[in-house]
Design a protein around this motif. Structure first.
Motif, PDB file in Angstrom:
ATOM      1  N   GLY A   1       0.889  -1.265  -0.045  1.00 30.39           N
ATOM      2  CA  GLY A   1      -0.019  -0.131   0.034  1.00 30.39           C
ATOM      3  C   GLY A   1       0.926   1.330  -0.031  1.00 30.39           C
ATOM      4  O   GLY A   1       0.705   2.200  -0.830  1.00 30.39           O
TER       5      GLY A   1
ATOM      6  N   ALA B   1      -4.679  -3.311  -0.594  1.00 31.91           N
ATOM      7  CA  ALA B   1      -3.564  -3.934  -0.260  1.00 31.91           C
ATOM      8  C   ALA B   1      -3.724  -4.032   1.286  1.00 31.91           C
ATOM      9  O   ALA B   1      -2.613  -3.748   1.855  1.00 31.91           O
ATOM     10  CB  ALA B   1      -2.531  -2.632  -0.599  1.00 31.91           C
TER      11      ALA B   1
ATOM     12  N   ARG C   1      11.643  -4.409   9.917  1.00 36.90           N
ATOM     13  CA  ARG C   1      10.195  -4.169   9.111  1.00 36.90           C
ATOM     14  C   ARG C   1       9.776  -2.737   9.520  1.00 36.90           C
ATOM     15  O   ARG C   1       8.973  -1.771   8.867  1.00 36.90           O
ATOM     16  CB  ARG C   1       9.073  -5.011   9.696  1.00 36.90           C
TER      17      ARG C   1
ATOM     18  N   ASP D   1      -0.242  -9.589  -0.417  1.00 37.81           N
ATOM     19  CA  ASP D   1      -0.980 -10.600   0.077  1.00 37.81           C
ATOM     20  C   ASP D   1      -2.321 -10.838   0.093  1.00 37.81           C
ATOM     21  O   ASP D   1      -3.038 -11.783   0.298  1.00 37.81           O
ATOM     22  CB  ASP D   1      -0.683 -10.840   1.885  1.00 37.81           C
TER      23      ASP D   1
ATOM     24  N   GLY E   1       7.241 -12.838  -0.443  1.00 34.70           N
ATOM     25  CA  GLY E   1       5.976 -12.317  -0.291  1.00 34.70           C
ATOM     26  C   GLY E   1       6.134 -10.827  -0.550  1.00 34.70           C
ATOM     27  O   GLY E   1       5.296 -10.320  -1.225  1.00 34.70           O
TER      28      GLY E   1
ATOM     29  N   ALA F   1       4.797  -8.491  -3.828  1.00 33.94           N
ATOM     30  CA  ALA F   1       3.959  -7.111  -3.576  1.00 33.94           C
ATOM     31  C   ALA F   1       4.659  -6.164  -4.464  1.00 33.94           C
ATOM     32  O   ALA F   1       3.984  -5.352  -4.981  1.00 33.94           O
ATOM     33  CB  ALA F   1       3.787  -7.200  -2.047  1.00 33.94           C
TER      34      ALA F   1
HETATM   35  C1  LIG Z   1       7.234 -14.971   9.312  1.00 32.79           C
HETATM   36  C2  LIG Z   1       7.226 -14.302   7.895  1.00 32.79           C
HETATM   37  C3  LIG Z   1       8.389 -14.049   7.124  1.00 32.79           C
HETATM   38  C4  LIG Z   1       8.472 -13.317   6.033  1.00 32.79           C
HETATM   39  N1  LIG Z   1       9.834 -13.015   5.528  1.00 32.79           N
HETATM   40  C5  LIG Z   1       9.572 -12.236   4.293  1.00 32.79           C
HETATM   41  C6  LIG Z   1      10.532 -12.020   3.594  1.00 32.79           C
HETATM   42  O1  LIG Z   1      11.771 -12.163   4.161  1.00 32.79           O
HETATM   43  N2  LIG Z   1      10.604 -11.477   2.300  1.00 32.79           N
HETATM   44  C7  LIG Z   1       9.496 -11.261   2.082  1.00 32.79           C
HETATM   45  O2  LIG Z   1       9.570 -10.686   0.718  1.00 32.79           O
HETATM   46  N3  LIG Z   1       8.329 -11.405   2.378  1.00 32.79           N
HETATM   47  C8  LIG Z   1       8.427 -12.178   3.682  1.00 32.79           C
HETATM   48  N4  LIG Z   1       7.150 -12.380   4.283  1.00 32.79           N
HETATM   49  C9  LIG Z   1       5.942 -12.052   3.577  1.00 32.79           C
HETATM   50  C10 LIG Z   1       5.608 -10.434   3.661  1.00 32.79           C
HETATM   51  O3  LIG Z   1       5.644 -10.223   5.041  1.00 32.79           O
HETATM   52  C11 LIG Z   1       4.244 -10.323   3.110  1.00 32.79           C
HETATM   53  O4  LIG Z   1       4.205 -10.702   1.917  1.00 32.79           O
HETATM   54  C12 LIG Z   1       4.125  -8.899   3.045  1.00 32.79           C
HETATM   55  O5  LIG Z   1       4.273  -8.164   4.184  1.00 32.79           O
HETATM   56  C13 LIG Z   1       2.878  -8.029   2.348  1.00 32.79           C
HETATM   57  O6  LIG Z   1       2.668  -6.936   2.236  1.00 32.79           O
HETATM   58  P1  LIG Z   1       1.268  -6.334   1.891  1.00 32.79           P
HETATM   59  O7  LIG Z   1       1.336  -4.862   1.838  1.00 32.79           O
HETATM   60  O8  LIG Z   1       0.651  -7.047   0.665  1.00 32.79           O
HETATM   61  O9  LIG Z   1       0.492  -6.902   3.286  1.00 32.79           O
HETATM   62  P2  LIG Z   1       0.684  -6.489   5.043  1.00 32.79           P
HETATM   63  O10 LIG Z   1       2.190  -6.209   5.147  1.00 32.79           O
HETATM   64  O11 LIG Z   1      -0.064  -7.511   5.758  1.00 32.79           O
HETATM   65  O12 LIG Z   1      -0.124  -5.117   4.858  1.00 32.79           O
HETATM   66  C14 LIG Z   1      -1.309  -4.704   5.125  1.00 32.79           C
HETATM   67  C15 LIG Z   1      -1.773  -3.726   5.691  1.00 32.79           C
HETATM   68  O13 LIG Z   1      -3.111  -3.794   5.589  1.00 32.79           O
HETATM   69  C16 LIG Z   1      -3.778  -3.112   6.719  1.00 32.79           C
HETATM   70  N5  LIG Z   1      -5.033  -3.412   6.887  1.00 32.79           N
HETATM   71  C17 LIG Z   1      -5.639  -4.653   7.133  1.00 32.79           C
HETATM   72  N6  LIG Z   1      -7.070  -4.953   6.941  1.00 32.79           N
HETATM   73  C18 LIG Z   1      -7.362  -3.498   6.745  1.00 32.79           C
HETATM   74  C19 LIG Z   1      -8.480  -2.774   6.499  1.00 32.79           C
HETATM   75  N7  LIG Z   1      -9.843  -3.341   6.589  1.00 32.79           N
HETATM   76  N8  LIG Z   1      -8.643  -1.516   6.150  1.00 32.79           N
HETATM   77  C20 LIG Z   1      -7.502  -0.872   6.194  1.00 32.79           C
HETATM   78  N9  LIG Z   1      -6.191  -1.513   6.404  1.00 32.79           N
HETATM   79  C21 LIG Z   1      -6.192  -2.622   6.621  1.00 32.79           C
HETATM   80  C22 LIG Z   1      -2.945  -3.911   7.914  1.00 32.79           C
HETATM   81  O14 LIG Z   1      -3.087  -3.557   9.268  1.00 32.79           O
HETATM   82  C23 LIG Z   1      -1.717  -3.785   7.252  1.00 32.79           C
HETATM   83  O15 LIG Z   1      -0.738  -2.583   7.706  1.00 32.79           O
HETATM   84  C24 LIG Z   1       7.224 -12.989   5.371  1.00 32.79           C
HETATM   85  C25 LIG Z   1       5.975 -13.290   6.251  1.00 32.79           C
HETATM   86  C26 LIG Z   1       6.018 -13.862   7.481  1.00 32.79           C
HETATM   87  C27 LIG Z   1       4.380 -13.801   8.161  1.00 32.79           C
END
Ligand SMILES: Cc1cc2nc3c(=O)[nH]c(=O)nc-3n(C[C@H](O)[C@H](O)[C@H](O)COP(=O)(O)OP(=O)(O)OC[C@H]3O[C@@H](n4cnc5c(N)ncnc54)[C@H](O)[C@@H]3O)c2cc1C
Length: 368
Positions: free
Chosen positions: A14, A154, A104, A280, A292, A296
């Motif tokens: 996001g 996102a 992070r 995700d 992940g 993204a």
């Molecule tokens: C243990 C672990 C280790 C990992 N290691 C790695 C790594 O080394 N390298 C890598 O590339 N990836 C790694 N990942 C994966 C990575 O963390 C995720 O793929 C990444 O954070 C996805 O980003 P995102 O912005 O799509 O989602 P997120 O980071 O989950 O962000 C989503 C955001 O949306 C907000 N949100 C949720 N619902 C709502 C709503 N209804 N309204 C408004 N806001 C909302 C949340 O609070 C959050 O801030 C790992 C994951 C885990 C669990």
């Protein structure tokens, strides 16, 4: 006329989408449900395919200040035998960027600073999304509504935007558990620019520096799923490797457990009309390939390129998903395979880290 985007979720995808579209001249609002941006969690491993996107939108100086570009990736057996050494510093020439380690929390702050506070609305939990010919409207839990030309979900694994578009999805029944913890590089005399992975017969462990003298480890093992004592007991027994010393140097209050699931079936579409998904929300992925966040970032890159090059929002979103659904699918599959220790056989047979063949194949394809 200036186009506007409502981005639901202030995570990596996001915030990056907000910065990217802002630099393309769009009017951007990033809405995050929490009262502050993510402060929890350990470190993150970003690979050249993800770093390239952040550098493309001008964040290389900020990346240099926030985390660490790594030089080497070394792989050992749990008895301490060196299995493979990969020169990742040379990846800037090969893949356009090296491997990167970052906390992070620090990455989140770096991205939100680049986005600008005026583009971010905290405490805005999206409840649903509607659309008509003229635009799309997000309704938030606080009763507020915001209209834009395009809405990006996102909002992570439990995405409300995805639910609004496609209804609930079936997650894998078999939860996978990953453990992570923090330690000081100096306490174990680790190289501050080297990532290390250690493979045993029924588990694996890895660690990487994230700048400022700090490092984090990640680990998973068969049957080690419930509590911190299991983790310290299991990995504390990998004598001959560096792992027991790292476990001993870890303050146990920093050890966190994540129970992880991906989809039973991937989504067939990510978009409907003016609303789409990234990260995700679109494709939960196990961290077997540490991809992940990187996937993204690739989503954001392709999405923004499509929004910049198609006249209509709907055709841009259709082009985006047709590129990215196909590109993400093998990564989700490969991440599950590596998490399930299929890699262990490859380590034993091939004397190499199974991650790298997969990564080289992935990195050689450029996004559009
Ligand atoms: C243990 C672990 C280790 C990992 N290691 C790695 C790594 O080394 N390298 C890598 O590339 N990836 C790694 N990942 C994966 C990575 O963390 C995720 O793929 C990444 O954070 C996805 O980003 P995102 O912005 O799509 O989602 P997120 O980071 O989950 O962000 C989503 C955001 O949306 C907000 N949100 C949720 N619902 C709502 C709503 N209804 N309204 C408004 N806001 C909302 C949340 O609070 C959050 O801030 C790992 C994951 C885990 C669990």
């Amino acid at each position: 006329m200036t186009k506007s985007a409502i981005i639901c979720g202030g995570g990596i995808s996001g915030l990056t989408a907000g910065i990217y579209l802002g630099r393309m001249g769009w009017d951007v609002t990033v809405c995050e449900k929490d009262a502050e941006l993510r402060t929890a969690g350990a470190g993150l491993n970003l690979w050249p395919n993800g770093i390239r996107v952040l550098e493309k939108i001008g964040l290389r100086p900020a990346l240099e200040k926030t985390g660490v570009f790594l030089d080497q990736y070394r792989t050992f057996s749990s008895e301490g035998e060196l299995i493979a050494v990969e020169d990742v510093k040379g990846w800037r020439e090969t893949y356009g960027a090296p491997l990167y380690g970052v906390h992070r929390r620090h990455l989140s702050k770096m991205l939100s600073d680049a986005l600008g506070r005026h583009n971010l609305r905290l405490g805005h939990e999206v409840a649903s999304v509607q659309q008509d010919d003229a635009g799309a409207v997000c309704t938030f839990g606080n009763g507020e509504t915001i209209r834009g030309d395009v809405v990006l979900g996102a909002d992570g694994v439990a995405s409300a935007v995805r639910n609004s578009l496609f209804g609930p999805q079936e997650f894998s029944a078999d939860e996978r558990v990953r453990w992570r913890g923090l330690f000081n590089v100096a306490d174990v005399h680790a190289d501050p620019k080297t990532e290390v992975e250690v493979w045993g017969t029924d588990g694996h462990f890895g660690y990487l520096p994230m700048g400022g003298g700090k490092a984090y480890w990640f680990a998973a093992a068969d049957g080690v799923t419930q509590n911190v004592e299991e983790v310290t007991g299991f990995f504390g027994g990998w004598h001959g490797s560096a792992v027991p010393a790292i476990i001993a140097a870890t303050n146990t209050s920093t050890i966190i457990r994540n129970g992880l699931r991906d989809f039973v079936r991937p989504l067939k579409n990510w978009s409907k009309g003016r609303v789409t998904l990234a990260g995700d929300a679109a494709h939960p992925v196990l961290p077997g390939m540490a991809q992940g966040a990187n996937q993204a970032l690739e989503d954001v890159d392709v999405l923004c390129q499509c929004l910049g090059s198609y006249d209509g929002v709907e055709s841009a979103l259709a082009a985006y998903e047709s590129v990215r659904i196909a590109q993400v699918a093998p990564v989700v599959k490969g991440s599950r395979a590596l998490f399930d220790f299929e890699g262990q056989n490859e380590v034993a047979k091939g004397n190499k880290n199974p991650l790298f063949d997969r990564y080289h194949r992935l990195a050689e394809r450029r996004v559009i």
